[in-house]
Design a protein around this motif. Structure first.
Motif, PDB file in Angstrom:
ATOM      1  N   ASP A 417      59.219  58.014  68.075  1.00 51.00           N
ATOM      2  CA  ASP A 417      58.673  56.852  67.362  1.00 51.00           C
ATOM      3  C   ASP A 417      58.941  55.432  68.063  1.00 51.00           C
ATOM      4  OD1 ASP A 417      59.071  55.699  64.108  1.00 51.00           O
ATOM      5  OD2 ASP A 417      60.481  54.139  65.775  1.00 51.00           O
ATOM      6  N   ALA A 418      59.624  55.393  68.899  1.00 55.50           N
ATOM      7  CA  ALA A 418      59.788  54.279  69.819  1.00 55.50           C
ATOM      8  C   ALA A 418      58.389  54.176  70.555  1.00 55.50           C
ATOM      9  CB  ALA A 418      60.862  54.230  70.571  1.00 55.50           C
ATOM     10  N   ALA A 419      57.835  55.435  71.104  1.00 56.65           N
ATOM     11  CA  ALA A 419      56.851  55.422  71.718  1.00 56.65           C
ATOM     12  C   ALA A 419      55.872  55.190  70.962  1.00 56.65           C
ATOM     13  CB  ALA A 419      57.007  56.881  72.964  1.00 56.65           C
ATOM     14  N   GLY A 420      55.442  55.784  70.036  1.00 54.52           N
ATOM     15  CA  GLY A 420      54.413  55.069  69.125  1.00 54.52           C
ATOM     16  C   GLY A 420      54.752  53.159  69.084  1.00 54.52           C
ATOM     17  N   ARG A 421      55.651  53.166  69.009  1.00 54.40           N
ATOM     18  CA  ARG A 421      56.606  50.913  67.904  1.00 54.40           C
ATOM     19  C   ARG A 421      55.409  50.838  69.771  1.00 54.40           C
ATOM     20  NH1 ARG A 421      58.529  50.426  63.768  1.00 54.40           N
ATOM     21  NH2 ARG A 421      59.521  51.991  62.601  1.00 54.40           N
ATOM     22  N   ALA A 422      56.058  51.425  70.737  1.00 54.11           N
ATOM     23  CA  ALA A 422      55.448  50.672  72.423  1.00 54.11           C
ATOM     24  C   ALA A 422      54.264  50.648  72.196  1.00 54.11           C
ATOM     25  CB  ALA A 422      56.102  51.381  73.682  1.00 54.11           C
ATOM     26  N   CYS A 423      53.461  51.552  72.101  1.00 52.49           N
ATOM     27  CA  CYS A 423      52.124  51.332  72.711  1.00 52.49           C
ATOM     28  C   CYS A 423      51.264  50.678  71.806  1.00 52.49           C
ATOM     29  CB  CYS A 423      51.210  52.827  71.710  1.00 52.49           C
ATOM     30  SG  CYS A 423      51.953  54.180  73.477  1.00 52.49           S
ATOM     31  N   ALA A 424      51.742  50.352  70.133  1.00 55.93           N
ATOM     32  CA  ALA A 424      50.968  48.665  69.249  1.00 55.93           C
ATOM     33  C   ALA A 424      51.485  47.710  70.254  1.00 55.93           C
ATOM     34  CB  ALA A 424      51.247  49.361  68.616  1.00 55.93           C
ATOM     35  N   LEU A 425      52.867  47.375  71.163  1.00 60.08           N
ATOM     36  CA  LEU A 425      53.568  46.272  71.543  1.00 60.08           C
ATOM     37  C   LEU A 425      52.691  46.050  72.452  1.00 60.08           C
ATOM     38  CD1 LEU A 425      55.238  44.384  70.119  1.00 60.08           C
ATOM     39  CD2 LEU A 425      57.008  45.479  71.922  1.00 60.08           C
ATOM     40  N   ALA A 426      52.131  46.949  73.402  1.00 61.23           N
ATOM     41  CA  ALA A 426      51.341  47.054  74.836  1.00 61.23           C
ATOM     42  C   ALA A 426      50.550  46.865  74.379  1.00 61.23           C
ATOM     43  CB  ALA A 426      51.186  48.008  75.226  1.00 61.23           C
ATOM     44  N   LYS A 427      49.316  46.759  73.013  1.00 59.67           N
ATOM     45  CA  LYS A 427      48.165  46.803  73.017  1.00 59.67           C
ATOM     46  C   LYS A 427      48.235  45.299  72.234  1.00 59.67           C
ATOM     47  CE  LYS A 427      44.728  47.819  69.693  1.00 59.67           C
ATOM     48  NZ  LYS A 427      42.699  48.092  70.952  1.00 59.67           N
ATOM     49  N   GLN A 428      49.375  45.353  71.137  1.00 58.60           N
ATOM     50  CA  GLN A 428      48.925  43.437  70.849  1.00 58.60           C
ATOM     51  C   GLN A 428      48.885  42.536  71.955  1.00 58.60           C
ATOM     52  OE1 GLN A 428      52.777  43.309  68.641  1.00 58.60           O
ATOM     53  NE2 GLN A 428      52.108  41.056  68.309  1.00 58.60           N
ATOM     54  N   HIS A 429      49.788  42.074  73.449  1.00 61.06           N
ATOM     55  CA  HIS A 429      50.621  41.485  73.641  1.00 61.06           C
ATOM     56  C   HIS A 429      49.079  42.213  75.091  1.00 61.06           C
ATOM     57  CE1 HIS A 429      53.454  40.196  71.627  1.00 61.06           C
ATOM     58  NE2 HIS A 429      54.502  41.236  71.504  1.00 61.06           N
ATOM     59  N   GLY A 430      48.657  43.061  75.247  1.00 60.79           N
ATOM     60  CA  GLY A 430      47.600  43.087  76.514  1.00 60.79           C
ATOM     61  C   GLY A 430      47.931  43.639  77.607  1.00 60.79           C
ATOM     62  N   ILE A 431      49.479  44.206  77.257  1.00 59.21           N
ATOM     63  CA  ILE A 431      50.178  44.652  79.138  1.00 59.21           C
ATOM     64  C   ILE A 431      50.179  46.051  78.547  1.00 59.21           C
ATOM     65  CG2 ILE A 431      51.485  42.544  78.504  1.00 59.21           C
ATOM     66  CD1 ILE A 431      53.687  44.055  77.466  1.00 59.21           C
ATOM     67  N   ALA A 432      51.143  46.283  80.107  1.00 60.61           N
ATOM     68  CA  ALA A 432      50.584  48.071  80.652  1.00 60.61           C
ATOM     69  C   ALA A 432      52.225  48.281  79.756  1.00 60.61           C
ATOM     70  CB  ALA A 432      50.802  48.282  81.863  1.00 60.61           C
TER      71      ALA A 432
END
Length: 446
Positions: A417-432
């Motif tokens: 669950d955390a990994a999926g949320r992290a992917c969304a956060l990375a995409k939102q902020h344009g970071i790795a």
């Protein structure tokens, strides 16, 4: 090796459709990301379905939103087919129904599932994964994405991408391997009557909604089974390695059946060696049939029982782990450590399956009291070598002892669950992914 086709345009590719991988793919998709899930077998949930690891071991710490969604969906799916829960958030399920339910939930939420997909390489440029190539049926296919989640159980993608790995304990020892199976046509009424007369208290023999059939030498709750199995070893009917650990669970929707969490095989060598792996399969299958024959001949209720199926994958509890930015240790377990970037909680004990029955250091409390827990930091899910990679499940960055606690299903789901949320956060902020501030995830995941 030229790919037959390239699949492009994904936000996330998840490698491995096991416990953590299903949760990761669903979580990412629920965040609005386009997700491809690559699973090397033809059923999801990994050890849960393919290795027949049922039921969920209990956990008193709250799960994630994704885990709760999957649990609710399964309970609705199995309504009226028997008892589904036990105290401590222990979830009962049958592997076949679990395969179907998880497939339906992921498909309904937009995850593209690719079965029979064995990842064979990763194209990495300057610490960035560009694509992975998988063998599907009889040809090669490339998958491109912005972010990648390794939920392979053996750190396959992480290894191909150039991450550092860890294996075994400091002395090289590994956890024991199991080969689970099911027996059907058991007369539960007769078995319950026998266990009640045998002073068996591992579960309540009078409880018609659940059965846990257990034999472990020296455990008084096994009652007269201790003497029965001891005599069987004396007369050569059973080997000590078969008798030392037997545990069978009943399953909803499968009356008259038990799922056995054994045989636990002796150490035959490195399970990653092809010859040793094949020997584990042969050895375990022989142990299954020896035990089944003994039960049919000696335990009332098993007279007409038979092996109805065996798992289609071995129960490998640990193989490779990825060395991340933080390596969790058994000391974190002992101290119930919390982290600013904690993204999941764990409360399962240091559960090392080994040829050595005395495997726990005296400094470790066998189990936490209800309400106690440690946290898993986000830093244990990412590494410095590969920027757009996150790893979840039993392969996260931890030592041998700690891995034996974090690997249970509830905890693996929450990591996914955390990994999926992290992917969304990375995409939102344009970071790795390895630049995501795990502290930003904590409020969402705990």
């Amino acid at each position: 090796m030229k790919p037959n086709k390239t699949y492009a345009g994904y936000d996330v590719v998840v490698v491995g459709g096991g416990t953590a991988g299903v949760a990761a793919a669903l979580s990412a998709s629920l965040q609005g990301l386009k997700v491809a899930l690559l699973e090397k077998r033809i059923a999801l949930t990994g050890t849960q379905a393919n290795a027949m690891v049922t039921p969920f071991m209990p956990s008193h710490v709250h799960g994630s939103a994704t885990a709760d969604m999957l649990t609710r969906a399964y309970r609705e799916h199995m309504a009226g087919q028997g008892r589904l829960t036990l105290p401590g958030n222990m979830e009962l399920y049958s592997p076949e129904s679990f395969k179907l339910l998880n497939e339906q939930v992921l498909t309904e939420n937009g995850v593209e599932i690719f079965y029979d997909a064995t990842v064979i390489t990763a194209d990495t440029d300057n610490g960035i994964i560009q694509s992975v190539t998988a063998l599907i049926f009889d040809n090669f296919y490339m998958f491109e994405a912005e972010q990648f989640i390794d939920a392979s159980g053996d750190a396959l993608l992480s290894r191909f991408a150039g991450a550092q790995l860890m294996t075994g304990d400091t002395d090289g020892s590994r956890q024991s391997v199991s080969f689970r199976f099911e027996m059907a046509n058991i007369n539960f009424d007769r078995l319950r009557q026998y266990l009640a007369q045998a002073d068996y208290t591992f579960c309540d023999p009078a409880d018609e909604t659940f059965m846990e059939f257990v034999h472990v030498p020296g455990v008084e709750a096994c009652g007269d089974l201790l003497e029965v199995f001891a005599k069987a070893q004396q007369n050569g009917e059973l080997t000590p390695e078969i008798a030392r650990y037997i545990q069978g669970f009943s399953m909803p929707g499968k009356p008259g059946s038990l799922s056995f969490n054994n045989p636990q095989m002796p150490q035959l060598g490195n399970v990653e060696d092809p010859q040793v792996f094949s020997e584990y399969v042969r050895y375990g299958r022989k142990m299954q049939h020896q035990l089944a024959a003994f039960l049919a001949a000696n335990i009332p209720g098993f007279e007409q029982a038979f092996i109805s199926q065996e798992a289609n994958m071995l129960g490998v509890r640990e193989s490779n782990r990825v060395k991340g930015r933080y390596v969790m240790t058994a000391n974190d377990y002992a101290q119930r450590r919390k982290f600013d970037d904690g993204i999941a909680r764990g409360d399962w004990y240091i559960d090392i399956h080994s040829d050595d029955l005395d495997v726990e250091d005296e400094s470790f409390k066998k189990k936490y009291d209800k309400g106690e827990y440690y946290e898993i930091p986000y830093r244990s899910l990412v590494c410095g070598e590969v920027a757009n990679l996150i790893f979840v499940g039993r392969i996260i960055s931890c030592d041998f002892k700690m891995q034996s606690s974090i690997r249970i299903q509830h905890t693996c789901r929450d990591m996914g669950d955390a990994a999926g949320r992290a992917c969304a956060l990375a995409k939102q902020h344009g970071i790795a992914l390895n630049q995501v501030n795990g502290c930003d995830l904590k409020g969402e995941c705990l």
